[in-house]
Design a protein around this motif. Structure first.
Motif, PDB file in Angstrom:
ATOM      1  N   LEU A 161       0.754  -1.263  -0.070  1.00 19.96           N
ATOM      2  CA  LEU A 161      -0.016   0.191   0.041  1.00 19.96           C
ATOM      3  C   LEU A 161       0.772   1.271  -0.040  1.00 19.96           C
ATOM      4  O   LEU A 161       0.510   2.151  -0.837  1.00 19.96           O
ATOM      5  CB  LEU A 161      -0.798   0.046   1.187  1.00 19.96           C
ATOM      6  N   TYR A 183      -5.361  -9.314  10.388  1.00 19.72           N
ATOM      7  CA  TYR A 183      -5.570  -9.202   8.862  1.00 19.72           C
ATOM      8  C   TYR A 183      -5.616 -10.362   8.100  1.00 19.72           C
ATOM      9  O   TYR A 183      -5.294 -11.564   8.545  1.00 19.72           O
ATOM     10  CB  TYR A 183      -4.432  -8.481   8.639  1.00 19.72           C
ATOM     11  N   MET A 227     -14.599   2.728  -1.043  1.00 23.09           N
ATOM     12  CA  MET A 227     -13.497   3.601  -0.602  1.00 23.09           C
ATOM     13  C   MET A 227     -14.124   4.877  -0.227  1.00 23.09           C
ATOM     14  O   MET A 227     -14.650   5.398  -1.571  1.00 23.09           O
ATOM     15  CB  MET A 227     -12.283   3.335  -1.765  1.00 23.09           C
ATOM     16  N   GLY A 231     -11.321   2.558   3.732  1.00 21.53           N
ATOM     17  CA  GLY A 231     -11.759   1.344   3.206  1.00 21.53           C
ATOM     18  C   GLY A 231     -13.002   0.666   4.076  1.00 21.53           C
ATOM     19  O   GLY A 231     -12.794   0.441   5.050  1.00 21.53           O
ATOM     20  N   GLU A 257     -15.574  -2.240   4.497  1.00 20.01           N
ATOM     21  CA  GLU A 257     -16.211  -3.537   3.985  1.00 20.01           C
ATOM     22  C   GLU A 257     -17.646  -3.694   4.662  1.00 20.01           C
ATOM     23  O   GLU A 257     -17.703  -3.316   5.808  1.00 20.01           O
ATOM     24  CB  GLU A 257     -15.356  -4.570   4.566  1.00 20.01           C
ATOM     25  N   ALA A 268     -11.205   0.361   7.350  1.00 20.96           N
ATOM     26  CA  ALA A 268      -9.616   0.463   7.434  1.00 20.96           C
ATOM     27  C   ALA A 268      -9.401   1.988   7.303  1.00 20.96           C
ATOM     28  O   ALA A 268      -9.867   2.487   6.091  1.00 20.96           O
ATOM     29  CB  ALA A 268      -9.204  -0.262   6.261  1.00 20.96           C
ATOM     30  N   ARG A 276      -7.072   3.880   5.808  1.00 25.47           N
ATOM     31  CA  ARG A 276      -5.997   3.940   4.718  1.00 25.47           C
ATOM     32  C   ARG A 276      -6.520   3.300   3.498  1.00 25.47           C
ATOM     33  O   ARG A 276      -7.669   2.976   3.345  1.00 25.47           O
ATOM     34  CB  ARG A 276      -4.894   2.841   5.351  1.00 25.47           C
ATOM     35  N   HIS A 288      -6.853   0.526   0.733  1.00 22.99           N
ATOM     36  CA  HIS A 288      -7.327  -0.802   0.910  1.00 22.99           C
ATOM     37  C   HIS A 288      -7.318  -1.659  -0.349  1.00 22.99           C
ATOM     38  O   HIS A 288      -7.560  -1.422  -1.380  1.00 22.99           O
ATOM     39  CB  HIS A 288      -8.837  -0.722   1.398  1.00 22.99           C
ATOM     40  N   ASN A 289      -7.171  -2.902  -0.147  1.00 20.17           N
ATOM     41  CA  ASN A 289      -7.016  -3.920  -1.046  1.00 20.17           C
ATOM     42  C   ASN A 289      -8.314  -3.911  -2.174  1.00 20.17           C
ATOM     43  O   ASN A 289      -8.078  -3.821  -3.247  1.00 20.17           O
ATOM     44  CB  ASN A 289      -6.909  -5.253  -0.511  1.00 20.17           C
ATOM     45  N   SER A 290      -9.322  -3.515  -1.569  1.00 11.65           N
ATOM     46  CA  SER A 290     -10.699  -3.488  -2.455  1.00 11.65           C
ATOM     47  C   SER A 290     -10.621  -2.216  -3.143  1.00 11.65           C
ATOM     48  O   SER A 290     -11.526  -2.053  -3.964  1.00 11.65           O
ATOM     49  CB  SER A 290     -12.061  -3.370  -1.583  1.00 11.65           C
TER      50      SER A 290
END
Ligand code: ATP
Ligand code: MG
Ligand code: MG
Length: 384
Positions: free
Chosen positions: A14, A151, A192, A251, A253, A270, A272, A274-276
């Motif tokens: 990231l 995580y 996001m 982020g 979810e 999150a 920050r 984020h993967n998504s």
């Protein structure tokens, strides 16, 4: 651009993608992490700090040379963040990290603000039979989760029966625990959110697919989700983030439940990138990393910069059966003209470790699905 220096706690993928973005604007980003961390590999200057983002002295040292501090991970020392925020801007606010890094606290905080979350019960200090009673109340299956340092599902245990409660207790021994009611979801969504000095705005809603509790795929737009539901997810994500102090991307979810009403619950937040949100690099005019940098530096973020320019599917590349199996996936992806390949420059490819990702964009989602299918098959074949 101006000469402000940004410090980042953590230099994994990231942080690396944040630097890809800040390099283009010629901002110096100083990373606190081990020598040769993925983010440092693409950022050549003498301002990086070697050490752990969990080490208060190292955080202090990083803060000394920076104008704004941010983090790519929430598992940070928030006492030190609170202290350094007396002389350096910390974004988002240290209290946001403190609330979010404890998943149970985070849930209670959201609940108090009227944001729907799965029913959660504190398990700290409970004896085994008391934990079993909680399981009885929530019903089976339920989830036992570590409140902290969790995580990629590491810290979660699916409790299918009374007997499993004992196993959960053993497996997660020594960690502060809570239990969560099972969410009967039709699918998982993520949004996001960008929090700026002026308010909150959102990127589009995406569908996320998790396998073994690790994000595997994201679909933008989500499949079989009507526009009204996607909009509701954005509104819920905004409401969830509005309660936190500070600026940056978040982020969010969510679970879209199977019930008739299509109830949405927030799973977790999150503070920050984020993967998504990886898909935004290729699919939106501004990426989540661009948006994060601009939000923490009070630079302009036009709303239209956050729109979906083209449908996109993101596939994570995890460490697989062999040390090189992630490279084989990347090589295969090179056959696909509309696949963007990201390799993170991490060392050892342990099974399940996030080593890279691929984003396929296409004029419509069906075409993107067709193009990415061979890569999904290859990933499935190579699972360690
Ligand atoms: P991350 O890497 O996203 O921080 P994490 O380790 O914090 O992951 P969670 O987000 O709590 O883990 O859970 C991982 C996945 O497990 C979820 O995306 C979902 O698929 C499943 N899951 C978690 N909680 C529940 C629940 N209450 N009911 C059903 N499934 C759940
Ligand atoms: Mg989490
Ligand atoms: Mg999660």
């Amino acid at each position: 651009m101006d000469k402000r220096k940004v410090g980042v706690l953590g230099g994994g993928q990231l942080g690396r993608m944040l630097i890809e973005s800040s390099n283009r604007l010629n901002y110096e980003v100083r990373v606190l992490d081990g020598e040769g961390a993925p983010a440092k590999q693409i950022s050549s200057h003498n301002g990086h700090i070697t050490g752990s983002f969990k080490d208060p002295a190292a955080v202090k040292e990083l803060a000394k040379g920076c104008d704004v501090l941010t983090a790519e991970i929430e598992h940070v020392d928030t006492e030190m963040l609170e202290e350094v925020s007396k002389y350096v801007v910390v974004e988002p606010h240290w209290s946001t990290f403190r609330i979010i890094k404890d998943k149970y606290n985070q849930k209670m905080f959201l609940k108090e603000r009227g944001v729907a979350v799965a029913e959660s019960v504190d398990l700290e200090g409970l004896r085994e039979e008391e934990m079993v009673a909680v399981g009885g109340k929530l019903g089976y299956p339920c989830m036992v989760k570590s409140k902290t340092d969790a995580y990629d599902g590491r810290g979660n245990f699916v409790v299918k029966s009374e007997a499993d409660m004992k196993t959960a207790r053993e497996v997660l021994k020594g960690r502060p625990l809570y239990a969560e009611r099972w969410a009967e979801f039709r699918l998982e969504l993520a949004v996001m959110v960008v929090k700026t000095k002026d308010g909150v705005k959102t990127f589009p809603t995406v569908e996320t697919i998790h396998e073994d509790s690790i994000c595997k795929l994201t679909y933008a737009p989500p499949r079989n989700v009507d526009a009204a539901t996607a909009k509701r997810a954005q509104e819920l994500a905004k409401k969830a983030v509005e309660g936190f102090k500070g600026k940056g991307v978040f982020g969010v979810e969510m679970f879209l439940l199977k019930d008739k009403a299509g109830t949405l619950l927030v799973n977790e937040i999150a503070p920050r990138p984020h993967n998504s949100g990886h898909y935004t690099i290729e699919a939106c005019p501004l990426s989540q990393y661009d948006a994060h940098l601009r939000a923490i530096l009070d630079l302009p973020i036009p709303d239209a910069g956050l729109r979906l320019r083209e449908p996109a599917i993101m596939l994570n590349i995890l460490g697989g059966r062999t040390p090189d199996s992630h490279i084989e996936i990347a090589q295969l992806a090179m056959e696909c003209p509309n696949a963007s390949i990201h390799l993170y420059g991490k060392g050892e490819a342990r099974p399940g470790r996030k080593m890279g990702h691929i984003v396929v964009t296409a004029p419509n989602l069906a075409a993107a699905e067709r193009d990415i299918q061979p890569l999904i098959d290859a990933v499935d074949d190579q699972k360690g």
